[in-house]
Design an enzyme around this catalytic site. Structure first.
Site, mmCIF file in Angstrom:
data_model
loop_
_atom_site.group_PDB
_atom_site.id
_atom_site.type_symbol
_atom_site.label_atom_id
_atom_site.label_comp_id
_atom_site.label_asym_id
_atom_site.label_seq_id
_atom_site.Cartn_x
_atom_site.Cartn_y
_atom_site.Cartn_z
ATOM 1 N N GLY A 193 0.635 -1.093 0.010
ATOM 2 C CA GLY A 193 -0.158 0.155 0.024
ATOM 3 C C GLY A 193 0.984 1.122 0.048
ATOM 4 O O GLY A 193 0.586 2.147 -0.761
ATOM 5 N N ASP A 194 1.946 1.153 0.849
ATOM 6 C CA ASP A 194 2.784 2.415 0.820
ATOM 7 C C ASP A 194 3.413 2.663 -0.374
ATOM 8 O O ASP A 194 3.671 4.035 -0.827
ATOM 9 C CB ASP A 194 3.991 2.304 2.127
ATOM 10 C CG ASP A 194 3.236 2.473 3.193
ATOM 11 O OD1 ASP A 194 2.368 3.258 3.516
ATOM 12 O OD2 ASP A 194 3.822 1.644 4.139
ATOM 13 N N SER A 195 3.918 1.558 -1.076
ATOM 14 C CA SER A 195 4.622 1.858 -2.179
ATOM 15 C C SER A 195 3.965 2.334 -3.483
ATOM 16 O O SER A 195 4.055 2.792 -4.254
ATOM 17 C CB SER A 195 5.249 0.338 -2.633
ATOM 18 O OG SER A 195 6.456 0.100 -1.701
#
Length: 422
Positions: A193-195
């Site tokens: 999700g962060d990436s």
């Protein structure tokens, strides 16, 4: 109004996009673009990493005490050195600056006046409380692009909530579909999700830069983790609203898509085969000596194979289990059937295709020697990016940047350091 970096023909100390920088010297397509990064961990920093990969000068502001937590997170070398930091902070300069102090906020405002992009991933409202919101910064730099990466976005009833990637993955829908049927939802082993949010943030930033070439005006890029995950969810929303169909966890397969699974080999390896398309399935059947499948009504069409996927997988597995993986893969590749192994890091490091395309690059770490990491993606034929430097030491470029960009005198730098501002 400040001239957009893309049209600048000269660089002078203190001008946007100027200043010494090994990444800019690479001549990438974003050379001349100055990016301030005030984020931490992965989502915001990954956005800035991508911009730095293609030549932007990335100035990362870190707390003078401990710096970005990514300096400590993740698996570490037996010597104690971080193995994550050199990757996420590659092609960046580290400037220490205490943004919770008025003097640190003044430094941020000064740097933003001479920047093209500011990347941040604080909870919404934080920058505004510091007098560093977009309204504040764009008054002195109308061309500034502020890229904001958060869990839920800058608006809406959830905007103020703390948001980590794991929650964004759940809310965006991918966690519900990940794992084995009948078991609790699972996750993959990286911060997806962060990436994803960082990737969409970088894409939005570049689009905002292109728009600024036409208008001379910057804007806010608002990248929310849950929305970045939602963007991957294919047709799941109309499937539910218009057809009442809810996708469920299906392990290593996709419902209605067969054969596309992991199959055993005689030597214990697991071989992935994706032969669901009609033309590919024909080649698979021929390679495995089962042309009778082509006349079997259970397997003759894509829809039929999807309905009888378990039966077909069982028959394929009975064949693959009698062959060693190398022999099997050679036959499938020769037949034009997509197939391969689930690579681990050691497989990637010794694979000739990775080597031929330089998918892995090695730079010299001052303590660890040759340091491998993934190379820049995507590949540009005329203005490629490159990994010019590993993640820097905390505050390594503080004096260099503040003196070159803001004209801060050595005496003032000494005072700021004594006060814990830098």
């Amino acid at each position: 109004m400040r001239e957009p970096a893309s049209t600048m023909t000269t660089t002078t100390p203190g001008a946007p996009g100027s200043g010494p920088d090994t990444a800019t010297a690479s001549g990438g397509p974003l050379a001349g673009l100055r990016v301030l990064e005030t984020g931490s961990l992965i989502a915001g920093p990954f956005c800035a990493q991508l911009l730095g990969d293609f030549g932007a000068e990335v100035i990362k502001l870190e707390d003078p005490g401990a710096g970005d937590p990514m300096r400590e997170w993740g698996h570490r070398h037996p010597s104690g050195h971080s193995l994550s930091w050199p990757v996420i902070a590659r092609n960046k300069k580290s400037v220490t600056c205490n943004l919770r102090r008025r003097e640190g906020q003044e430094i941020l405002r000064g740097l933003a006046e001479h920047a093209d992009v500011l990347v941040e991933n604080f909870r919404p409202g934080t920058m505004e409380r510091w007098g560093c919101g977009y309204a504040d910064l764009s008054r002195v730099n109308p061309g500034l692009i502020m890229t904001r990466v958060t869990g839920y976005g800058q608006t809406g009833p959830y905007a103020g909530r703390a948001g980590f990637g794991a929650i964004g993955e759940a809310m965006g829908g991918i966690r519900y579909l990940t794992g084995e049927p009948g078991r609790p939802t699972s996750r993959i082993g990286v911060s997806l999700g962060d990436s994803l949010a960082g990737t969409f943030a970088a894409l939005g930033t570049v689009m905002a830069v292109v728009n600024r070439q036409r208008t001379g005006v910057g804007q806010v890029v608002d990248s929310a983790i849950y929305e970045a995950v939602l963007a991957l969810m294919e047709a799941s929303l109309p499937e539910w609203e218009l057809a009442g169909f809810q996708r469920e966890r299906s392990g290593s397969t996709l419902p209605g898509v067969a054969p596309s699974n992991v199959y055993p080999s005689r030597d214990g390896a697991e071989v992935l085969i994706a032969g669901n398309r009609d033309t590919v399935f024909r080649r698979l059947a021929e390679a495995l000596g089962r042309t009778d499948w082509l006349d079997d009504e259970r397997f003759a069409t894509h829809t039929a194979r999807g309905a009888h996927g378990a039966e077909l997988d069982g028959q394929i597995a009975a064949i693959t289990a009698t062959r060693d993986s190398e022999e099997l893969l050679d036959a499938l590749h020769e037949a034009g059937v997509p197939a391969g192994l689930a690579y681990r890091s050691e497989d990637m490091l010794r694979d000739p295709h990775f080597a031929a395309r330089q998918a892995i690059v090695r730079l010299t770490h001052p303590a660890l020697g040759p340091f491998p990491m993934q190379n820049v993606v995507p590949r540009l034929s005329g203005t490629p990016g490159r990994v010019a430097a590993l993640g820097p030491e905390l505050g390594e470029h503080t004096d260099e940047v503040l003196s070159a960009v803001l004209g801060t005198a050595p005496e003032r730098l000494h005072e700021l350091r004594a006060q814990g501002i830098v």
